[in-house]
Motif scaffolding. Structure first.
Motif, PDB file in Angstrom:
ATOM      1  N   VAL A  82      78.841  11.914  20.252  1.00  0.00           N
ATOM      2  CA  VAL A  82      78.848  13.346  19.946  1.00  0.00           C
ATOM      3  C   VAL A  82      80.171  13.911  20.451  1.00  0.00           C
TER       4      VAL A  82
ATOM      5  N   HIS B 230      82.413  21.701  15.313  1.00  0.00           N
ATOM      6  CA  HIS B 230      81.164  21.067  14.910  1.00  0.00           C
ATOM      7  C   HIS B 230      80.134  22.140  14.575  1.00  0.00           C
TER       8      HIS B 230
ATOM      9  N   LEU C  33      78.235  24.316  21.308  1.00  0.00           N
ATOM     10  CA  LEU C  33      76.975  23.600  21.107  1.00  0.00           C
ATOM     11  C   LEU C  33      75.791  24.506  21.430  1.00  0.00           C
TER      12      LEU C  33
ATOM     13  N   VAL D 292      74.461  16.906  15.627  1.00  0.00           N
ATOM     14  CA  VAL D 292      75.734  17.599  15.838  1.00  0.00           C
ATOM     15  C   VAL D 292      76.728  16.978  14.862  1.00  0.00           C
TER      16      VAL D 292
ATOM     17  N   LEU E 196      78.147  13.263  26.458  1.00  0.00           N
ATOM     18  CA  LEU E 196      77.793  13.291  25.039  1.00  0.00           C
ATOM     19  C   LEU E 196      78.713  12.389  24.216  1.00  0.00           C
TER      20      LEU E 196
END
Length: 367
Positions: free
Chosen positions: A165, A171, A249, A208, A160
């Protein structure tokens, strides 16, 4: 393309006669037509160009506006100096009531100049969007693999990071889409003119964002979604809780998705079962979900079907065939056929609570 770009082009000499909301309204194309009812040839979002040759009476002018509103046209470009010296008052009044943009096109500006300008500007936008669409679709596939447990956590974070990301810092997941648009909207989301790249993921644009700027991202995403000429009024955005790493995430995706489905702006503070399942680290649960859904995913890929989406909608609506059909914009018999295929391919009965629970679990851990 925004109406503001047309108005800003001095060579066209256009003048806005109704509120165009700060020039943020968009159009998909410019279509000349002198028909009293051009709607059978409209897809939605077009700027309809007319000199009003067939719009002589008040009733005809008001009916013309009403038809364009129902067809979700992007606006009217009314050419003066031929059929009418000025834009008819009845047409303007009805357009203002209906919030339909009206631009006056002076006699000196031929409609072909407007069409050419739109074609050139849209070609530029699509050239940019092609690259953007590819990046969003690729990141969407990567995220699907990460969320389904296809990578271990260190590998997932490295992969990622190659797509900008950063999971190493706090996040939040921001999801944006249009209500009831479903997977059919993914192509439009991929080309969405938003400076946040994000990913097209399960019928939504997923970004994100750093926890400190997630709210700003959500506001921008909602504004861009609201400009869509077809679905703007149905724009939805949800923000997940702050998290770190792959587990953060997964939790953010699950919570934001649930907030979207329940029509909330923010995900709840207290975790729900779907979120806990998404964040737990036991790969055997995710493998179970992937194995159970794999026949449906393969069938969808081979036949361009939507068995997974139908199953998700069916369970979300507590097993209502009618609500599932309405949400997917298909006939009830189509839903019944898909449910029968789901039962056949998974060897599960949707009438059995235990089997329904297994299918719900599979969808929950899949993200």
């Amino acid at each position: 393309m925004r109406l503001g770009e047309l108005l800003a082009e001095r060579g066209l000499g256009l003048r806005a006669l109704t509120d165009v909301s700060g020039t943020g309204r968009s159009v998909s194309w410019a279509v000349p037509s002198e028909l009293a009812d051009p709607t059978p040839w409209l897809d939605g979002g077009e700027l309809v160009l007319t000199t009003g040759l067939r719009l002589r009476s008040r009733a005809a002018q008001e009916a013309f506006v009403d038809r364009l509103v129902l067809a979700r046209a992007g606006g009217v470009g009314f050419g003066t100096g031929l059929g009418h010296d000025r834009v008819p008052r009845a047409l303007l009044a009805r357009a203002r009531q209906s919030a339909l943009p009206v631009l006056e096109v002076p006699y000196e500006t031929p409609f072909v100049a407007l069409v050419r300008f739109c074609a050139e500007r849209l070609a530029q936008e699509r050239a940019t969007a092609t690259d953007l669409s590819g990046r969003r679709e690729l990141l969407g596939r990567v995220l699907a693999e990460v969320l389904s447990g296809g990578f271990d956590e260190p590998t997932a974070e490295r992969v990622l990071a190659c797509h900008d990301v950063d999971l190493g810092r706090p996040h939040r997941v921001v999801l944006g889409t249009w209500a009831a648009a479903g997977r059919q909207a993914e192509a439009r989301l991929a080309a969405l003119p938003c400076r946040r790249v994000g990913a097209v993921f399960e019928g939504a644009l997923l970004v994100v964002a750093p926890a400190t700027s997630a709210e700003e991202t959500a506001v921008e995403l909602r504004e861009v979604l609201a400009r869509d000429p077809l679905h703007g009024a149905e724009a939805q955005v949800a923000v997940g809780p702050s998290g770190v790493g792959v587990r953060g995430l997964r939790a953010g995706c699950a919570a934001a998705r649930e907030a979207l489905e329940r029509g909330r702006r923010e995900a709840p503070d207290a975790p729900r079962l779907a979120e806990l399942l998404a964040t737990q680290g036991d790969p055997s649960v995710r493998q179970f979900g992937r194995r159970l859904l794999e026949p449906l995913v393969r069938f969808d890929s081979e036949h361009r079907a939507d068995l997974v989406g139908t199953l998700r909608r069916y369970l979300e609506t507590d097993g209502s065939v009618q609500a599932t059909a309405e949400g997917l914009f298909v006939h009830r018999n189509t839903v019944r056929y898909r449910l029968a295929r789901i039962e056949e391919l998974t060897n599960r009965s949707l009438a059995a609570t235990a089997d329904r629970a297994e299918l719900w679990l599979a969808l929950a851990v899949a993200g």
